[in-house]
Write a protein that holds these residues in place. Structure first.
Motif, short mmCIF file in Angstrom:
data_model
loop_
_atom_site.label_atom_id
_atom_site.label_comp_id
_atom_site.label_asym_id
_atom_site.label_seq_id
_atom_site.Cartn_x
_atom_site.Cartn_y
_atom_site.Cartn_z
N ALA A 127 0.84 -1.20 0.00
CA ALA A 127 0.00 0.00 0.00
C ALA A 127 0.87 1.25 0.00
O ALA A 127 0.61 2.21 -0.74
N ARG A 128 1.93 1.23 0.80
CA ARG A 128 2.83 2.38 0.87
C ARG A 128 3.56 2.58 -0.45
O ARG A 128 3.65 3.69 -0.97
N LEU A 129 4.10 1.48 -1.02
CA LEU A 129 4.87 1.59 -2.26
C LEU A 129 4.04 2.02 -3.46
O LEU A 129 4.57 2.62 -4.39
N THR A 130 2.76 1.69 -3.45
CA THR A 130 1.92 1.97 -4.61
C THR A 130 0.92 3.09 -4.36
O THR A 130 0.07 3.35 -5.21
N GLY A 131 1.00 3.74 -3.22
CA GLY A 131 0.03 4.78 -2.91
C GLY A 131 -1.39 4.26 -2.88
O GLY A 131 -2.34 4.97 -3.21
N GLY A 132 -1.54 2.98 -2.51
CA GLY A 132 -2.87 2.37 -2.44
C GLY A 132 -3.45 1.97 -3.78
O GLY A 132 -4.62 1.61 -3.86
N THR A 133 -2.65 1.99 -4.85
CA THR A 133 -3.18 1.68 -6.18
C THR A 133 -3.08 0.21 -6.56
O THR A 133 -3.59 -0.19 -7.60
N PHE A 134 -2.41 -0.62 -5.75
CA PHE A 134 -2.23 -2.02 -6.12
C PHE A 134 -3.57 -2.74 -6.20
O PHE A 134 -4.40 -2.62 -5.30
N ARG A 135 -3.75 -3.51 -7.27
CA ARG A 135 -4.94 -4.34 -7.45
C ARG A 135 -4.52 -5.69 -8.01
O ARG A 135 -3.56 -5.78 -8.78
N ALA A 170 -0.49 -1.59 -10.57
CA ALA A 170 -0.16 -0.54 -9.61
C ALA A 170 0.39 0.65 -10.38
O ALA A 170 1.09 0.48 -11.38
N ASN A 171 0.06 1.83 -9.92
CA ASN A 171 0.59 3.05 -10.51
C ASN A 171 0.41 3.11 -12.03
O ASN A 171 1.29 3.57 -12.75
N GLY A 172 -0.73 2.61 -12.52
CA GLY A 172 -1.04 2.68 -13.94
C GLY A 172 -0.35 1.64 -14.81
O GLY A 172 -0.47 1.69 -16.03
N VAL A 173 0.35 0.68 -14.21
CA VAL A 173 1.06 -0.37 -14.95
C VAL A 173 0.45 -1.71 -14.56
O VAL A 173 0.15 -1.94 -13.39
N SER A 174 0.28 -2.61 -15.53
CA SER A 174 -0.25 -3.94 -15.21
C SER A 174 0.70 -5.02 -15.71
O SER A 174 1.49 -4.81 -16.62
N TRP A 175 0.61 -6.21 -15.08
CA TRP A 175 1.43 -7.35 -15.43
C TRP A 175 0.73 -8.63 -15.01
O TRP A 175 -0.24 -8.60 -14.25
N ASP A 188 9.88 -4.95 -10.39
CA ASP A 188 10.93 -4.32 -9.60
C ASP A 188 10.94 -2.81 -9.84
O ASP A 188 11.08 -2.02 -8.90
N GLN A 189 10.79 -2.41 -11.09
CA GLN A 189 10.80 -0.99 -11.44
C GLN A 189 9.59 -0.27 -10.85
O GLN A 189 9.74 0.79 -10.24
#
Length: 125
Positions: A59-67, A88-93, A120-121
Motif C-alpha cells: 500500500a505504501r509503495l503503490t500509494g494504495g493503487t495495487f490491485r 499498480a501506478n497505472g502499470v499492469s502485469w 521491480d521498477q
C-alpha cells in the motif's frame, strides 16, 4: 468442487467483500509468503503479522493503487494456482500465485511475476 478450490474462491470472495482483514482467516497461522524480486516489498513473510506487513508495504509503495484481479483458479490435491493480472501506478502485469493448502488454509504462497524487471521498477519508483 475440489475443497482446495473452495478455499481459494472463499479467499478471493473475502478479499472482494472486505479486503485483507476479511481474508486473513484463510491463511494458516504459520503461513509463509514468498515475494521474489529486487524491490522493497520482496522477501519472505511469516504468519499473519508478516502477511499484514507485506500488505502495508505494498500500500505504501503503490500509494494504495495495487490491485489483483484473479482470472483462473486451479486446484489439485495439495496445490492451488491463481492466474491473475496485477496492477499498480497505472502499470499492469501477469502474476501466477502458487499456494499450498493445509487443513483448509493457505499454508504457503509464492508469487511468480510475468515480468519481474517491470515489477521491480514499478515497486522501486
Amino acid at each position: 468442487m475440489n475443497d482446495n478450490l473452495a478455499v481459494l474462491r472463499g479467499y478471493f470472495d473475502a478479499m472482494k467483500a472486505g479486503g485483507p482483514p476479511a481474508a486473513m482467516p484463510f491463511y494458516a497461522e504459520d503461513v509463509v509468503l514468498e515475494v521474489p524480486g529486487a524491490h522493497p516489498a520482496a522477501g519472505i513473510y511469516r504468519g499473519h503479522a508478516g502477511v499484514g506487513e507485506f500488505g502495508a508495504t505494498m500500500a505504501r509503495l503503490t500509494g494504495g493503487t495495487f490491485r489483483l484481479v484473479p482470472e483462473d483458479l486451479l486446484a489439485g490435491e495439495e496445490h492451488v494456482v491463481t492466474v491473475a493480472t496485477a496492477s499498480a501506478n497505472g502499470v499492469s502485469w501477469r502474476r501466477l500465485i502458487l499456494s499450498t493448502v493445509r487443513d483448509g488454509k493457505l499454508a504457503t504462497v509464492r508469487f511468480f511475476e510475468g515480468d519481474q524487471a517491470l515489477v521491480d521498477q514499478v515497486l522501486s519508483a
